[in-house]
Design a protein around this motif. Structure first.
Motif, PDB file in Angstrom:
ATOM      1  N   LEU A  26      -0.577   4.439  -0.415  1.00 53.14           N
ATOM      2  CA  LEU A  26      -0.614   3.003  -0.689  1.00 53.14           C
ATOM      3  C   LEU A  26      -0.109   2.655  -2.092  1.00 53.14           C
ATOM      4  O   LEU A  26      -0.117   1.491  -2.478  1.00 53.14           O
ATOM      5  N   THR A  28       2.279   1.578  -3.804  1.00 51.52           N
ATOM      6  CA  THR A  28       3.512   0.803  -3.967  1.00 51.52           C
ATOM      7  C   THR A  28       3.101  -0.630  -4.286  1.00 51.52           C
ATOM      8  O   THR A  28       2.041  -1.092  -3.845  1.00 51.52           O
ATOM      9  N   GLU A  30       4.173  -3.313  -3.048  1.00 50.69           N
ATOM     10  CA  GLU A  30       4.072  -4.098  -1.818  1.00 50.69           C
ATOM     11  C   GLU A  30       2.709  -3.907  -1.153  1.00 50.69           C
ATOM     12  O   GLU A  30       2.088  -4.869  -0.700  1.00 50.69           O
ATOM     13  N   HIS A  31       2.250  -2.667  -1.091  1.00 52.28           N
ATOM     14  CA  HIS A  31       0.938  -2.408  -0.505  1.00 52.28           C
ATOM     15  C   HIS A  31      -0.178  -3.047  -1.333  1.00 52.28           C
ATOM     16  O   HIS A  31      -1.123  -3.628  -0.789  1.00 52.28           O
ATOM     17  N   ALA A  34      -0.222  -6.791  -0.730  1.00 53.21           N
ATOM     18  CA  ALA A  34      -0.800  -7.128   0.571  1.00 53.21           C
ATOM     19  C   ALA A  34      -2.317  -6.952   0.544  1.00 53.21           C
ATOM     20  O   ALA A  34      -3.062  -7.786   1.078  1.00 53.21           O
ATOM     21  N   MET A  35      -2.792  -5.880  -0.075  1.00 55.07           N
ATOM     22  CA  MET A  35      -4.228  -5.649  -0.200  1.00 55.07           C
ATOM     23  C   MET A  35      -4.888  -6.773  -1.002  1.00 55.07           C
ATOM     24  O   MET A  35      -5.966  -7.262  -0.650  1.00 55.07           O
ATOM     25  N   ASP A  54       2.886  -3.674 -10.176  1.00 51.80           N
ATOM     26  CA  ASP A  54       1.788  -4.195  -9.346  1.00 51.80           C
ATOM     27  C   ASP A  54       1.364  -5.581  -9.816  1.00 51.80           C
ATOM     28  O   ASP A  54       1.113  -6.479  -9.002  1.00 51.80           O
ATOM     29  N   THR A 213     -11.147  -1.273  -1.672  1.00 51.04           N
ATOM     30  CA  THR A 213      -9.697  -1.094  -1.617  1.00 51.04           C
ATOM     31  C   THR A 213      -9.213   0.352  -1.680  1.00 51.04           C
ATOM     32  O   THR A 213      -8.019   0.583  -1.851  1.00 51.04           O
TER      33      THR A 213
END
Length: 233
Positions: A26, A28, A30-31, A34-35, A54, A213
């Motif tokens: 996870l 990245t 993008e991840h 989204a989280m 991030d 998370t």
């Protein structure tokens, strides 16, 4: 001390720390974005995250405030350790910058006061990551906007076990000495009941990370529970 409206908006609320460790699937932007959006939908009042990519990705995905930091290294002072790191977090979009507020040696040889003073003059909102009550007292004296128990366990969150709870004794001491100031509970908050206990102990807000998370840690906790030696049948 006057409280900034953004800090006031966090009172009694949940802040979610959205971070992944090196080598994890996870890890990245993008991840993490989204989280963070998923946490926002669940009611998080702010997101705490690390790394410039991030911060930028999450800031572009959520409407709630972003507490940014930059971890550089693995030992000593590595959470936003210098003025350069802090300014980079601001440039990436952080609404608040979290920095190590201990008195340990910093990589640039400057003191935490040397780091904080220019940022305050530039109007940057700052969160003090503290280890001891002495750190907290010093951070309050320096005028940090938020003061947190982040480092009181003195070990990475990934090494946390489910039965290790938040540092409520330190939290109670800090909130008793500084009633009405934004003292944040962060570290080893693993259940809703523990989060509630932190608010009851006087926390301005509660930061929860791993328990929300970090699926690798969550999975390991369930796995360990299943493998415990139960009663013979």
């Amino acid at each position: 001390m006057s409280v900034h409206p953004l800090i006031e908006s966090l009172k009694g609320k949940l802040v979610v720390s959205v971070q992944a460790y090196p080598g994890e699937p996870l890890r990245t932007p993008e991840h993490m974005a989204a989280m963070s959006r998923a946490c926002e939908l669940g009611g998080a009042a702010a997101i705490r995250c690390q790394g410039l990519s991030d911060i930028a990705a999450i800031k572009g995905r959520v409407e709630i405030p972003v507490i940014g930091l930059w971890k550089d290294g693995h030992e000593g002072v590595y959470i936003t350790p210098t003025l350069r790191h802090a300014r980079a977090c601001v440039a990436a979009g952080a609404d608040i910058v979290a920095i190590d507020a201990t008195d340990r040696p910093r990589p640039d040889g400057k003191t935490v006061e040397d780091t904080v003073r220019p940022l305050q003059q530039e109007g940057v909102l700052l969160m003090a990551d503290c280890m001891t009550i002495e750190d907290i007292r010093r951070a309050v004296d320096m005028g940090f906007d938020l003061v947190s128990t982040t480092l009181s366990h003195n070990k990475p969150a990934i090494e946390t076990t489910l039965d290790e709870g938040p540092d409520l004794p330190l939290l109670r001491q800090a909130t008793s000495e500084f009633p009405g100031l934004p003292i944040i509970c962060e570290g080893h908050v693993h259940t809703p009941a523990e989060a509630r206990s932190a608010i009851d102990a006087g926390a301005w807000a509660v930061v929860v990370g791993t328990a929300i998370t970090h699926p690798t840690s969550l999975t390991s906790w369930f796995k360990a529970a299943l493998e415990e030696q139960g009663p013979q049948r």
